[in-house]
Design an enzyme around this catalytic site. Structure first.
Site, mmCIF file in Angstrom:
data_model
loop_
_atom_site.group_PDB
_atom_site.id
_atom_site.type_symbol
_atom_site.label_atom_id
_atom_site.label_comp_id
_atom_site.label_asym_id
_atom_site.label_seq_id
_atom_site.Cartn_x
_atom_site.Cartn_y
_atom_site.Cartn_z
ATOM 1 N N SER A 19 0.470 -1.134 0.068
ATOM 2 C CA SER A 19 -0.118 -0.069 -0.039
ATOM 3 C C SER A 19 1.214 0.862 0.433
ATOM 4 O O SER A 19 1.865 1.307 0.375
ATOM 5 C CB SER A 19 -0.686 0.008 1.654
ATOM 6 O OG SER A 19 -1.560 1.225 1.548
ATOM 7 N N ASP A 79 -7.253 -4.196 1.887
ATOM 8 C CA ASP A 79 -7.915 -3.905 0.517
ATOM 9 C C ASP A 79 -9.800 -3.470 1.613
ATOM 10 O O ASP A 79 -9.972 -4.698 2.389
ATOM 11 C CB ASP A 79 -8.436 -4.654 -0.600
ATOM 12 C CG ASP A 79 -9.249 -4.015 -1.432
ATOM 13 O OD1 ASP A 79 -7.999 -2.911 -2.107
ATOM 14 O OD2 ASP A 79 -10.510 -4.123 -2.211
ATOM 15 N N GLY A 164 -10.202 9.048 5.123
ATOM 16 C CA GLY A 164 -11.123 8.812 3.912
ATOM 17 C C GLY A 164 -12.597 9.073 4.816
ATOM 18 O O GLY A 164 -12.633 9.926 4.908
ATOM 19 N N ASP A 166 -14.469 8.357 7.964
ATOM 20 C CA ASP A 166 -14.166 8.042 9.081
ATOM 21 C C ASP A 166 -15.571 9.417 9.567
ATOM 22 O O ASP A 166 -16.011 9.078 10.448
ATOM 23 C CB ASP A 166 -12.759 8.668 10.173
ATOM 24 C CG ASP A 166 -12.381 6.762 10.007
ATOM 25 O OD1 ASP A 166 -13.043 5.798 9.788
ATOM 26 O OD2 ASP A 166 -10.956 7.073 9.957
ATOM 27 N N LYS A 186 -10.766 3.527 17.600
ATOM 28 C CA LYS A 186 -11.241 3.155 16.333
ATOM 29 C C LYS A 186 -10.378 1.910 16.405
ATOM 30 O O LYS A 186 -11.464 0.540 16.044
ATOM 31 C CB LYS A 186 -10.394 3.954 15.420
ATOM 32 C CG LYS A 186 -11.083 3.181 13.877
ATOM 33 C CD LYS A 186 -9.880 3.892 12.932
ATOM 34 C CE LYS A 186 -10.157 4.012 11.283
ATOM 35 N NZ LYS A 186 -10.484 4.636 10.191
ATOM 36 N N HIS A 191 -13.224 -2.971 11.599
ATOM 37 C CA HIS A 191 -13.140 -3.476 10.631
ATOM 38 C C HIS A 191 -11.557 -3.572 9.934
ATOM 39 O O HIS A 191 -10.877 -5.038 10.504
ATOM 40 C CB HIS A 191 -13.340 -2.935 9.183
ATOM 41 C CG HIS A 191 -12.678 -1.776 8.063
ATOM 42 N ND1 HIS A 191 -12.742 -0.640 9.798
ATOM 43 C CD2 HIS A 191 -12.308 -1.705 7.361
ATOM 44 C CE1 HIS A 191 -12.373 0.466 8.471
ATOM 45 N NE2 HIS A 191 -12.217 -0.196 7.656
ATOM 46 N N ARG A 192 -10.137 -3.310 9.906
ATOM 47 C CA ARG A 192 -9.495 -3.225 9.760
ATOM 48 C C ARG A 192 -8.719 -4.283 11.820
ATOM 49 O O ARG A 192 -7.652 -4.776 11.157
ATOM 50 C CB ARG A 192 -8.170 -1.728 10.015
ATOM 51 C CG ARG A 192 -6.913 -2.553 9.973
ATOM 52 C CD ARG A 192 -6.222 -0.681 8.612
ATOM 53 N NE ARG A 192 -6.885 0.066 7.300
ATOM 54 C CZ ARG A 192 -8.001 0.153 7.205
ATOM 55 N NH1 ARG A 192 -8.201 0.706 8.269
ATOM 56 N NH2 ARG A 192 -8.501 0.852 5.967
HETATM 57 P P1 IMP Z 1 -8.034 0.951 -0.965
HETATM 58 O O1 IMP Z 1 -6.540 1.338 -1.164
HETATM 59 O O2 IMP Z 1 -8.050 0.115 -2.164
HETATM 60 O O3 IMP Z 1 -7.816 -0.200 0.193
HETATM 61 O O4 IMP Z 1 -8.978 1.815 -0.132
HETATM 62 C C1 IMP Z 1 -9.635 1.829 0.083
HETATM 63 C C2 IMP Z 1 -10.452 3.098 0.475
HETATM 64 O O5 IMP Z 1 -11.306 3.170 1.543
HETATM 65 C C3 IMP Z 1 -9.799 3.977 1.531
HETATM 66 O O6 IMP Z 1 -9.481 4.752 0.535
HETATM 67 C C4 IMP Z 1 -10.585 4.984 2.149
HETATM 68 O O7 IMP Z 1 -11.506 5.679 1.071
HETATM 69 C C5 IMP Z 1 -11.767 3.776 2.561
HETATM 70 N N1 IMP Z 1 -11.450 2.905 3.830
HETATM 71 C C6 IMP Z 1 -11.552 2.059 4.072
HETATM 72 N N2 IMP Z 1 -10.447 1.757 5.747
HETATM 73 C C7 IMP Z 1 -11.962 3.703 5.747
HETATM 74 C C8 IMP Z 1 -11.378 3.498 7.245
HETATM 75 O O8 IMP Z 1 -10.947 2.594 8.118
HETATM 76 N N3 IMP Z 1 -11.562 4.621 7.731
HETATM 77 C C9 IMP Z 1 -12.751 5.630 6.117
HETATM 78 N N4 IMP Z 1 -11.934 5.042 5.270
HETATM 79 C C10 IMP Z 1 -11.208 3.537 4.432
#
Ligand code: IMP
Length: 206
Positions: A19, A79, A164, A166, A186, A191-192
């Site tokens: 990432s 993801d 993001g 949040d 948090k 989820h994470r």
């Molecule tokens: P990825 O890099 O394709 O996994 O993108 C995940 C996207 O989902 C991020 O850019 C955020 O916009 C959103 N996202 C994922 N996890 C979170 C979180 O813990 N808080 C807020 N937004 C999240």
């Protein structure tokens, strides 16, 4: 001479997160405290992955293997995204690029406004975050954990913590958005946090 590399793992592992997202790194470091977590750029590798999968699982595995195939070292991929019930699961796997025009991604605050606009007049505000985490130790040894985090979309953006979506993700039992929670809180419920905890336990037991 056999060129196959044997990878030996000690208890403390250096794991590369597939990432470029430092917020994800920050959150995961708090969970995988026994190990050293780095981004590809921290080891001088440039890594970009085009997400073409149709699920969080496919994208998580795709990212993880794309990086593992490049570096042959332990890799972790996350993801994640937001599923909004009233929007038939949008933005889902497209969460990072939701509302983008001509391939140009919106910054998080603009993306949040875009989503709030879509929900104007909607009474069902149920939503959940998903995180699918893949740990690759070797090409034939990998583990996956997917977790979810339920809440509701707010009517307006509130709070400055996290990243993001949040500030627009409200937790009725706390009376706060995720962006109003301390980061440590948090991680306990997100989820994470939950997927990361599963991976941490697994590493402990290896
Ligand atoms: P990825 O890099 O394709 O996994 O993108 C995940 C996207 O989902 C991020 O850019 C955020 O916009 C959103 N996202 C994922 N996890 C979170 C979180 O813990 N808080 C807020 N937004 C999240």
């Amino acid at each position: 001479m056999d060129s196959t590399r044997t990878i030996v793992y000690s208890h403390v592992m250096e794991i590369i997160l597939a990432s470029g997202n430092r917020h994800k790194l920050f959150e995961l470091k708090e969970i995988l405290t026994d190990h050293t977590l780095l981004l590809p750029e921290d080891i001088g590798i440039s890594f970009d992955f085009e997400e073409t999968g149709t699920s969080f699982l496919e994208n998580s595995q795709g990212k993880a293997f794309a990086l593992f195939n490049k570096i042959s070292r332990p890799v972790l991929a996350d993801d994640s995204g937001l599923i909004v019930e009233a929007l038939n699961g949008e933005p889902g796997i497209y969460s990072a690029r939701y509302g983008s025009v001509n391939g140009i991604e919106l910054e998080a605050p603009a993306r949040n406004i875009y989503l709030l606009d879509k929900l104007q007049g909607e009474s069902n505000l149920s939503a959940e975050f998903i995180c699918c985490m893949s740990l690759i130790l070797d090409k034939n040894r990998f583990f996956v954990a997917q977790e979810s985090f339920k809440g509701e979309i707010t009517r307006e953006s509130t709070g400055i913590n996290g990243f993001g979506y949040d500030p627009i993700f409200f937790l009725p039992e706390y009376g706060k958005t995720v962006a109003e929670l301390p980061e440590k809180e948090k991680n306990k419920i997100s989820h994470r946090g939950k997927a990361g905890y599963r991976i941490a336990k697994l590493l402990e037991e290896l």
